[in-house]
Design a protein around this motif. Structure first.
Motif, PDB file in Angstrom:
ATOM      1  N   ARG A  34       3.294   0.683   0.774  1.00  0.00           N
ATOM      2  CA  ARG A  34       2.249  -0.021   1.532  1.00  0.00           C
ATOM      3  C   ARG A  34       2.590  -0.087   3.018  1.00  0.00           C
ATOM      4  NH1 ARG A  34       1.735  -6.336   0.179  1.00  0.00           N
ATOM      5  NH2 ARG A  34      -0.389  -5.629   0.471  1.00  0.00           N
ATOM      6  N   ARG A  35       3.877  -0.125   3.368  1.00  0.00           N
ATOM      7  CA  ARG A  35       4.249  -0.151   4.786  1.00  0.00           C
ATOM      8  C   ARG A  35       4.036   1.222   5.431  1.00  0.00           C
ATOM      9  NH1 ARG A  35       6.502  -4.273   2.394  1.00  0.00           N
ATOM     10  NH2 ARG A  35       6.999  -6.177   3.581  1.00  0.00           N
ATOM     11  N   LEU A  36       4.334   2.274   4.715  1.00  0.00           N
ATOM     12  CA  LEU A  36       4.063   3.604   5.245  1.00  0.00           C
ATOM     13  C   LEU A  36       2.560   3.821   5.418  1.00  0.00           C
ATOM     14  CD1 LEU A  36       6.715   5.587   3.206  1.00  0.00           C
ATOM     15  CD2 LEU A  36       6.556   5.574   5.706  1.00  0.00           C
ATOM     16  N   ALA A  37       1.777   3.319   4.468  1.00  0.00           N
ATOM     17  CA  ALA A  37       0.318   3.433   4.587  1.00  0.00           C
ATOM     18  C   ALA A  37      -0.197   2.621   5.775  1.00  0.00           C
ATOM     19  CB  ALA A  37      -0.352   2.975   3.298  1.00  0.00           C
ATOM     20  N   ALA A  38       0.365   1.438   5.986  1.00  0.00           N
ATOM     21  CA  ALA A  38      -0.040   0.626   7.127  1.00  0.00           C
ATOM     22  C   ALA A  38       0.303   1.320   8.442  1.00  0.00           C
ATOM     23  CB  ALA A  38       0.630  -0.747   7.067  1.00  0.00           C
ATOM     24  N   ASP A  39       1.306   2.216   8.410  1.00  0.00           N
ATOM     25  CA  ASP A  39       1.700   2.991   9.591  1.00  0.00           C
ATOM     26  C   ASP A  39       0.927   4.300   9.705  1.00  0.00           C
ATOM     27  OD1 ASP A  39       3.431   1.511  11.117  1.00  0.00           O
ATOM     28  OD2 ASP A  39       5.270   2.419  10.343  1.00  0.00           O
ATOM     29  N   GLY A  40      -0.077   4.498   8.863  1.00  0.00           N
ATOM     30  CA  GLY A  40      -0.955   5.652   9.031  1.00  0.00           C
ATOM     31  C   GLY A  40      -0.855   6.734   7.982  1.00  0.00           C
ATOM     32  N   ALA A  41       0.174   6.701   7.120  1.00  0.00           N
ATOM     33  CA  ALA A  41       0.302   7.737   6.093  1.00  0.00           C
ATOM     34  C   ALA A  41      -0.777   7.576   5.023  1.00  0.00           C
ATOM     35  CB  ALA A  41       1.677   7.679   5.451  1.00  0.00           C
ATOM     36  N   ARG A  42      -1.142   8.682   4.399  1.00  0.00           N
ATOM     37  CA  ARG A  42      -1.990   8.636   3.206  1.00  0.00           C
ATOM     38  C   ARG A  42      -1.103   8.880   2.000  1.00  0.00           C
ATOM     39  NH1 ARG A  42      -6.918  12.421   3.170  1.00  0.00           N
ATOM     40  NH2 ARG A  42      -5.298  13.970   3.590  1.00  0.00           N
ATOM     41  N   ILE A  43      -1.265   8.051   0.981  1.00  0.00           N
ATOM     42  CA  ILE A  43      -0.353   8.082  -0.157  1.00  0.00           C
ATOM     43  C   ILE A  43      -1.122   8.234  -1.459  1.00  0.00           C
ATOM     44  CG2 ILE A  43       1.290   6.695  -1.504  1.00  0.00           C
ATOM     45  CD1 ILE A  43       2.209   5.543   1.223  1.00  0.00           C
ATOM     46  N   LEU A  44      -0.686   9.195  -2.264  1.00  0.00           N
ATOM     47  CA  LEU A  44      -1.140   9.319  -3.651  1.00  0.00           C
ATOM     48  C   LEU A  44      -0.010   8.777  -4.509  1.00  0.00           C
ATOM     49  CD1 LEU A  44      -3.054  10.218  -5.882  1.00  0.00           C
ATOM     50  CD2 LEU A  44      -2.060  12.531  -5.714  1.00  0.00           C
ATOM     51  N   TYR A  45      -0.202   7.589  -5.042  1.00  0.00           N
ATOM     52  CA  TYR A  45       0.821   6.911  -5.831  1.00  0.00           C
ATOM     53  C   TYR A  45       0.589   7.251  -7.301  1.00  0.00           C
ATOM     54  CZ  TYR A  45       3.857   3.066  -7.426  1.00  0.00           C
ATOM     55  OH  TYR A  45       4.849   2.313  -8.011  1.00  0.00           O
ATOM     56  N   VAL A  46       1.507   8.044  -7.855  1.00  0.00           N
ATOM     57  CA  VAL A  46       1.362   8.564  -9.216  1.00  0.00           C
ATOM     58  C   VAL A  46       2.204   7.714 -10.160  1.00  0.00           C
ATOM     59  CG1 VAL A  46       1.561  10.589 -10.685  1.00  0.00           C
ATOM     60  CG2 VAL A  46       1.078  10.869  -8.237  1.00  0.00           C
ATOM     61  N   GLU A  47       1.544   7.001 -11.056  1.00  0.00           N
ATOM     62  CA  GLU A  47       2.262   6.101 -11.953  1.00  0.00           C
ATOM     63  C   GLU A  47       2.998   6.871 -13.048  1.00  0.00           C
ATOM     64  OE1 GLU A  47      -0.441   2.066 -11.610  1.00  0.00           O
ATOM     65  OE2 GLU A  47      -0.771   3.412 -13.310  1.00  0.00           O
ATOM     66  N   ASN A  48       4.006   6.234 -13.604  1.00  0.00           N
ATOM     67  CA  ASN A  48       4.751   6.829 -14.712  1.00  0.00           C
ATOM     68  C   ASN A  48       3.805   7.266 -15.829  1.00  0.00           C
ATOM     69  OD1 ASN A  48       7.413   6.672 -13.829  1.00  0.00           O
ATOM     70  ND2 ASN A  48       7.631   4.559 -14.485  1.00  0.00           N
ATOM     71  N   PRO A  49       4.086   8.374 -16.471  1.00  0.00           N
ATOM     72  CA  PRO A  49       3.227   8.793 -17.593  1.00  0.00           C
ATOM     73  C   PRO A  49       3.357   7.830 -18.766  1.00  0.00           C
ATOM     74  CG  PRO A  49       5.188  10.158 -17.490  1.00  0.00           C
ATOM     75  CD  PRO A  49       5.202   9.313 -16.248  1.00  0.00           C
ATOM     76  N   VAL A  50       2.301   7.755 -19.539  1.00  0.00           N
ATOM     77  CA  VAL A  50       2.268   6.874 -20.711  1.00  0.00           C
ATOM     78  C   VAL A  50       2.412   7.723 -21.971  1.00  0.00           C
ATOM     79  CG1 VAL A  50       0.876   5.211 -22.007  1.00  0.00           C
ATOM     80  CG2 VAL A  50       0.819   5.216 -19.504  1.00  0.00           C
TER      81      VAL A  50
END
Length: 385
Positions: A34-50
């Motif tokens: 969230r801090r990197l995103a607040a600094d302008g990055a776009r993030i695809l957060y991929v959750e652990n597989p189920v």
């Protein structure tokens, strides 16, 4: 889909590969993302597989990708075929399937050539089918000690060696892990400990979420998993029935063990923003983990959050917590643990409240992020040449 971003990292895309559920117990992955995103990055957060069995038991389909905060999209992976922990072949098959899903969502978001942030050795199977501009490996545990057999341990080591060799930047939560990773890779290895959000220091009056629980309240907040000492929990609940409070989700494999303990007050998972309110409602905060090599090599995030509230803390004696002994009570045995809880109920050592908070303040996520951001920017600029 493209969205204009501004800030230090505008133009940087990051795939955060195979991390804990975004809406679960918050970890360093949430805080740094969230801090990197607040600094302008776009993030695809991929959750652990189920696992297939877990998804069927939950009785739901995979959720569609969702933007949870500006610049952060969370996605679920396809169902994981069983056996990945012990089979390179199945791991590779799962990795092929996961990489395909990540590529499709990255394309939908308009990602170019992203950085990939990895947290688990098993992510190497997905990573090797992507084409990142750089790789970050964030090491929070000594994963060898999760293995249940020598064969699984050997496979974990091989995966970690491959991942460390691919990484352009490695972070570790402790000096002990840094030493290990330095032996596996020539890339920069930077220790960055776990930390605490500034909101945990706020003592503004709040409604008591445990009004029906009598004092003294002995409380734990976090994920309940195999690392919990259930025998110790049983002793605490027997001595203080209906006063030992467990706040957090429970792994399915330990649900029966926890449910078999009478006298516990179970709250379940709560949103991260509500955690400080529960901590302030406790008289003594506890960390009743088993004492083993895996836990010795960890950096328990919850202890730092406990410290930020100024509350007394009793934990099992872990090597990683030795530097905190002046402000955290460390118990080597179950008898010591129960005794120390009783002592802190009678005398919370209120004079240490400011010292506890001061120690936590040195581990503020905003401060820790400065090191991460500097390393990420250096990697990004170098790989962009």
């Amino acid at each position: 889909m493209t969205t204009a971003r501004r800030g230090r990292f505008a133009g940087l895309d990051i795939v955060w590969l195979q991390s804990p559920p975004w809406h679960g117990v918050w970890t360093r992955q949430n805080h740094f993302a969230r801090r990197l995103a607040a600094d302008g990055a776009r993030i695809l957060y991929v959750e652990n597989p189920v696992a297939i069995r877990a998804r069927i038991k939950a009785g739901r389909r995979a959720a569609a990708p969702q933007e949870v905060e500006p610049g952060i999209t969370v996605m679920e992976l396809p169902l994981q075929l069983p056996g990945s922990r012990t089979s390179s072949l199945i791991g590779a098959i799962n990795g092929h399937r996961f990489a395909g899903a990540v590529k499709r969502e990255s394309a939908r978001l308009g990602f170019g050539c992203p950085l990939v942030w990895c947290r688990l050795p098993a992510a190497i199977h997905t990573l090797e089918r992507l084409a990142p501009r750089g790789v970050v490996y964030d090491v929070t545990d000594d994963y060898d000690y999760y293995a249940t057999s020598e064969a699984e341990r050997a496979l974990t080591r091989r995966r970690e060696q491959r991942l460390a060799a691919r990484a352009n930047q490695i972070f570790t939560t402790s000096e002990e892990l840094r030493t290990k990773l330095c032996s596996l890779a020539s890339t920069p290895v930077t220790p960055v400990s776990n930390g605490v959000d500034s909101m945990f220091f706020d003592d503004s009056p709040r409604d008591d979420p445990l009004q029906d629980v009598p004092h003294p309240r002995i409380g734990f907040v976090g994920l309940v998993a195999s690392w919990m000492d259930f025998d110790l929990l049983s002793r605490l609940a027997a001595k203080w029935p209906k006063q030992v409070v467990i706040v957090g989700p429970v792994k399915p494999e330990v649900e029966q063990r926890l449910a078999a303990i009478p006298g516990l007050v179970r709250v379940g998972a709560v949103p991260h923003r509500e955690v400080p309110t529960y901590l302030r409602a406790f008289d003594v905060c506890i960390q009743p983990h088993v004492i083993n090599e895996l836990r010795h090599r960890s950096d328990p995030l919850k202890v730092i959050e406990y410290l930020a509230t100024g509350r007394p803390i009793v934990s099992v004696a872990l090597r990683s917590l030795e530097p905190l002994r002046p402000v955290v009570e460390l118990a080597s045995t179950a008898d010591d643990f129960v005794r120390l809880v009783a002592e802190r109920i009678d005398d919370p050592r209120a004079e240490l409240a400011l010292s506890r908070r001061a120690v936590a303040a040195t581990r503020n996520w905003d401060t820790l992020y400065l090191t991460v951001a500097e390393r990420i920017e250096r990697l990004w600029r170098r790989e962009a040449r």
